[in-house]
Design an enzyme around this catalytic site. Structure first.
Site, PDB file in Angstrom:
ATOM      1  N   LYS A 209       0.626  -0.747  -0.456  1.00 37.82           N
ATOM      2  CA  LYS A 209       0.050  -0.620  -0.096  1.00 37.82           C
ATOM      3  C   LYS A 209       0.622   1.324  -0.324  1.00 37.82           C
ATOM      4  O   LYS A 209       2.178   1.420  -0.165  1.00 37.82           O
ATOM      5  CB  LYS A 209      -1.139  -0.482   0.824  1.00 37.82           C
ATOM      6  CG  LYS A 209      -2.496  -1.605   1.281  1.00 37.82           C
ATOM      7  CD  LYS A 209      -3.017  -0.919   1.759  1.00 37.82           C
ATOM      8  CE  LYS A 209      -4.366  -2.623   1.848  1.00 37.82           C
ATOM      9  NZ  LYS A 209      -5.268  -2.221   2.703  1.00 37.82           N
ATOM     10  N   ARG A 249      -3.247 -10.801   4.423  1.00 37.51           N
ATOM     11  CA  ARG A 249      -3.146 -10.138   3.460  1.00 37.51           C
ATOM     12  C   ARG A 249      -1.906  -9.416   2.700  1.00 37.51           C
ATOM     13  O   ARG A 249      -1.996  -8.479   2.583  1.00 37.51           O
ATOM     14  CB  ARG A 249      -4.354  -9.690   3.322  1.00 37.51           C
ATOM     15  CG  ARG A 249      -5.370  -9.451   1.760  1.00 37.51           C
ATOM     16  CD  ARG A 249      -6.333  -8.982   1.552  1.00 37.51           C
ATOM     17  NE  ARG A 249      -6.821  -8.922  -0.107  1.00 37.51           N
ATOM     18  CZ  ARG A 249      -6.659  -7.364  -0.968  1.00 37.51           C
ATOM     19  NH1 ARG A 249      -5.401  -6.822  -1.067  1.00 37.51           N
ATOM     20  NH2 ARG A 249      -6.957  -8.283  -1.919  1.00 37.51           N
TER      21      ARG A 249
END
Length: 280
Positions: A209, A249
């Site tokens: 991210k 994840r």
């Protein structure tokens, strides 16, 4: 139980980290098998990008992207999570063999989602969410991001239980990168232990991210390489494992699986006294 590794499989042309790479169904299926071989316990299949500024695809297209890939990988014995905000897509994926619903909107985007989870009795991930990121520059204010995320997730848990979802089938996700800036994300990671207030399992989804890219390449986050972002993600995975996360994840299962094993081994051999994870 060891922290589970959830491998990311984006069947999209526009996801933030690997959009288009696995858009072809045969390529997606092959990559799902690669993720499993690399250490992923769960394959998280999504057909709609949730990156900031992404435009939603219609339901028929999402179904076309997701269901055949779910069917093939489930048939190969993989444990499948379907990453969707649509109840109909979740139901079709479950019919095709999916085992978990991963709803980044926690049932807010499609109220029918909670009914699907209740009726099918599959686990559902409820992520902290404050709305669609259709504006890339969308920002949100927090006075205490950890406390507010916990409170808002608690509200969604209550709504899900009222809709008939078994509390044991709920998994919570702090929503790193969703309606949060880099400082919010780092504060949430530093406060992961606070999420033990929930009896529900915890999923941590930090992989690749933007806040990680900004750490790797502060001058130009767009120049951060996948390898460096995956290395940073693996460190976060280790901290998440130490904090008791049920799963992480990630795009690179091998690195995070090893990092989690290291963290768990340290925890298993820790004696009395200060935590070896205490940095101050």
């Amino acid at each position: 139980m060891p922290t589970q590794i959830m491998g990311v499989l984006n069947v999209t042309p526009d996801s933030f980290s690997d959009g288009g790479r696995w858009f072809d169904q045969s390529a997606a299926i092959a990559h799902g098998l690669e993720l499993r071989a690399a250490g992923a316990d769960i394959i998280d299949i999504g057909g709609e990008s949730t990156r900031p500024g992404a435009v939603r695809v219609d339901e028929a297209e999402e179904l076309r992207r997701v269901v055949p890939v779910v069917r093939e990988l489930a048939g190969a014995g993989a444990l499948i999570s379907v990453d969707t905000m649509r109840a109909r897509v979740a139901a079709a994926a479950i019919d095709a063999g999916a085992h978990i619903i991963n709803d980044v909107s926690a049932g807010l985007s499609d109220p029918g989602m909670l009914s699907v989870a209740a009726e099918t009795r599959v686990p559902i991930v409820l992520m902290h969410w404050r709305g669609y990121l259709d504006r890339a520059d969308a920002t949100f204010h927090y006075d205490d991001v950890v406390a507010e995320v916990i409170a808002e997730l608690g509200d969604r848990i209550d709504v899900a239980v009222s809709a008939g979802v078994d509390p044991a089938d709920i998994i919570v996700d702090p929503g790193l990168g969703f309606s949060k800036n880099a400082e919010h994300n780092w504060q949430l990671l530093a406060g992961l232990h606070a999420f033990t207030v929930f009896p529900q399992r915890l999923l941590v989804a930090a992989s690749r991210k933007r806040f990680i890219a900004s750490l790797v390449s502060p001058e130009d986050p767009g120049q951060a390489g996948e390898h460096e972002k995956d290395e940073a993600t693996a460190v976060i995975s280790a901290f998440a494992a130490q904090a008791g996360a049920w799963a992480v994840r990630v795009h690179d299962p091998a690195a995070s699986a090893l990092a989690c094993r290291v963290a768990e081994s340290i925890a298993d051999h820790s004696g009395p006294g200060p935590s070896p994870w205490s940095l101050r």
